[in-house]
Design an enzyme around this catalytic site. Structure first.
Site, mmCIF file in Angstrom:
data_model
loop_
_atom_site.group_PDB
_atom_site.id
_atom_site.type_symbol
_atom_site.label_atom_id
_atom_site.label_comp_id
_atom_site.label_asym_id
_atom_site.label_seq_id
_atom_site.Cartn_x
_atom_site.Cartn_y
_atom_site.Cartn_z
ATOM 1 N N PHE A 129 -3.955 19.686 74.187
ATOM 2 C CA PHE A 129 -4.803 19.956 74.998
ATOM 3 C C PHE A 129 -4.506 20.537 76.269
ATOM 4 C CE2 PHE A 129 -7.661 17.238 77.972
ATOM 5 C CZ PHE A 129 -9.144 17.700 77.391
ATOM 6 N N ASP A 215 2.815 22.323 80.343
ATOM 7 C CA ASP A 215 0.926 21.224 80.742
ATOM 8 C C ASP A 215 2.073 20.332 81.305
ATOM 9 O OD1 ASP A 215 -0.808 19.924 81.010
ATOM 10 O OD2 ASP A 215 -2.659 21.468 79.411
ATOM 11 N N LYS A 244 -4.246 14.870 87.452
ATOM 12 C CA LYS A 244 -4.114 13.253 86.805
ATOM 13 C C LYS A 244 -3.739 12.605 88.008
ATOM 14 C CE LYS A 244 -5.502 13.440 82.336
ATOM 15 N NZ LYS A 244 -6.093 14.454 81.496
HETATM 16 C C1 LIG Z 1 -6.347 15.826 80.860
HETATM 17 C C2 LIG Z 1 -5.693 17.136 81.307
HETATM 18 C C3 LIG Z 1 -6.312 18.348 81.348
HETATM 19 C C4 LIG Z 1 -7.785 18.809 81.664
HETATM 20 O O1 LIG Z 1 -7.361 17.604 82.732
HETATM 21 P P1 LIG Z 1 -9.015 18.097 84.104
HETATM 22 O O2 LIG Z 1 -8.612 17.850 85.196
HETATM 23 O O3 LIG Z 1 -9.906 17.053 83.198
HETATM 24 O O4 LIG Z 1 -9.289 19.570 84.140
HETATM 25 C C5 LIG Z 1 -4.778 19.239 80.622
HETATM 26 N N1 LIG Z 1 -3.981 19.713 80.172
HETATM 27 C C6 LIG Z 1 -3.318 18.559 79.939
HETATM 28 C C7 LIG Z 1 -1.882 18.027 78.817
HETATM 29 C C8 LIG Z 1 -4.491 16.758 80.385
HETATM 30 O O5 LIG Z 1 -4.268 15.786 79.764
#
Ligand SMILES: *Cc1c(COP(=O)(O)O)cnc(C)c1O
Length: 396
Positions: A129, A215, A244
């Protein structure tokens, strides 16, 4: 209840009012033990006094000037991030998906600046994700997020987690720009990439001049018990997206890169109106100071060890409810036998415990990094009751 919100969320039927530490207070007086924490975002719990103070102080001084000006706090937070990571430079964003977008653009621009504009291919992994921009949904290629949004974007490809031959073949292609990986998958169900695989990926990418993008939007910022999840593997990426927990609950993200990987990102190559605004920087600096403390990271490791051990105990006792316990640090995935969405509802409504959903029929426990041993014990007691309740439900 307003009918004017776009119907893209299936929201929990709780009227939230106020938060303090690991507790979330609803308007009807119910007190929840919060192991969602805004999806691993409020890393220091709700309303941490130092973060509240930093935001209040900044709110009275200056909110917004845009990146046309030097923004107070940006240099300080960039210095902190670079002094505590592989990175040399930082671009601030408002969210995780924007940080991912910047990472993807940085990787392609690097090869273009190197005189290899044909290197555009970016490989992501199944179960990933990366957020909801077009770049991010194409990088993760989860059909439930791409369906109906037009043709797949050129230059994005998928790899199977653990398919070493396909990974090697992809990296060896002359048109490959970068690999994007979550060292520990979050939404996908808390799958951690084995440390030797991360090191192997680094060697292969170095051999072929391919960049590694991590990521760490969810697994970074102390969540796994080290500041960055990749530190466990003793290697580093070229580019990394974070967000986050970076703002402890205030919206902010960042794309970190080595000077080499960022060499194409020159004046005009990228930008943001709100990214790195004074409010975000004030809270980000305060949050970083707390999260990067050795005692915070030590607490993550201690509490994570306790929770894992207890959850494995519950798995022994409830083999009809719990199929697997996985993840790293306080990014804990519990793969269930009953439906995970139903289980979340039972935890919330019957036992006032908030847990997050996840792929592969998991629920995630994402408590704050300063979770106490007492709260951890309470979370386990409530989880245990939910397992008993689930067993009863399944027995009919
Ligand atoms: C939450 C998340 C995103 C996206 O972040 P947003 O602030 O919702 O755009 C991208 N990568 C990972 C691994 C995430 O957990």
């Amino acid at each position: 209840m307003s009918g004017h919100l776009m119907g893209v969320y299936n929201r929990a039927p709780v009227e939230v009012e106020r938060g303090e530490g690991a507790r979330l207070y609803a308007a009807d007086g119910t007190v929840y033990l919060d192991c969602v924490m805004g999806i691993s975002t409020n890393a220091l719990g709700h309303a941490h006094p130092k973060l509240v103070q930093a935001l209040k102080d900044q709110a009275e001084k200056l909110w917004h000037v845009s990146n046309i000006f030097k923004i107070p706090g940006q240099d300080a937070l960039a210095d902190r991030l670079c002094q505590n990571s592989f990175a040399d430079v930082v671009f601030f964003t408002n969210s995780g998906t924007e940080a991912v977008e910047c990472a993807l653009k940085t990787a392609r621009k690097y090869h273009s600046a190197n005189g290899q504009p044909e290197r555009i291919d970016i490989y992501g992994f199944d179960g990933s994700f990366h957020g909801r921009t077009y770049g991010a949904i194409n990088a993760a290629a989860n059909p439930s997020y791409t369906d109906g949004f037009g043709p797949p974007m050129a230059g994005f490809h998928q790899l199977k987690w653990g398919d070493h031959d396909a990974i090697k073949a992809a990296i060896a292609q002359p048109t490959t720009a970068a690999i994007i990986v979550e060292p520990v998958q979050g939404e996908g169900g808390c799958r951690a990439m084995p440390e030797q695989c991360l090191r192997g990926l680094r060697e292969l990418c170095d051999e072929y001049g391919v960049l590694i993008i991590f990521d760490e939007v969810q697994c970074g910022m102390g969540r796994t018990g080290k500041l960055w999840a990749h530190e466990w593997a003793g290697m580093a990426p070229d580019i990394m997206a974070i967000a986050k927990a970076l703002g402890g609950g205030f919206p902010v993200g960042a794309c970190l890169a080595t000077a080499e990987a960022a060499k194409g990102m020159t004046v005009g190559a990228h930008g943001s109106t709100f990214g790195g605004n004074p409010l975000a920087m004030a809270v980000g600096n305060a949050a970083f100071e707390e999260i990067s403390k050795p005692e915070t990271l030590a607490n993550v490791n201690e509490i994570a060890g306790y929770l894992k051990q207890q959850l494995h105990g519950l798995k022994e006792r409830f083999p009809d409810v719990i199929a697997d316990v996985r993840g790293k640090g306080l990014l804990i995935g519990i793969k269930l036998i009953p439906n995970n969405r139903e289980f979340m509802g039972w935890a919330r409504d019957e036992n006032h415990l908030l847990v997050a959903g996840g792929g592969d029929n998991c629920v995630r426990m994402l408590p704050p990094l300063n979770f106490t041993r007492d709260d951890a014990a309470e979370a386990i007691a409530r989880f245990e009751k939910t397992c008993e309740f689930a067993r009863g439900k399944m027995a009919g």
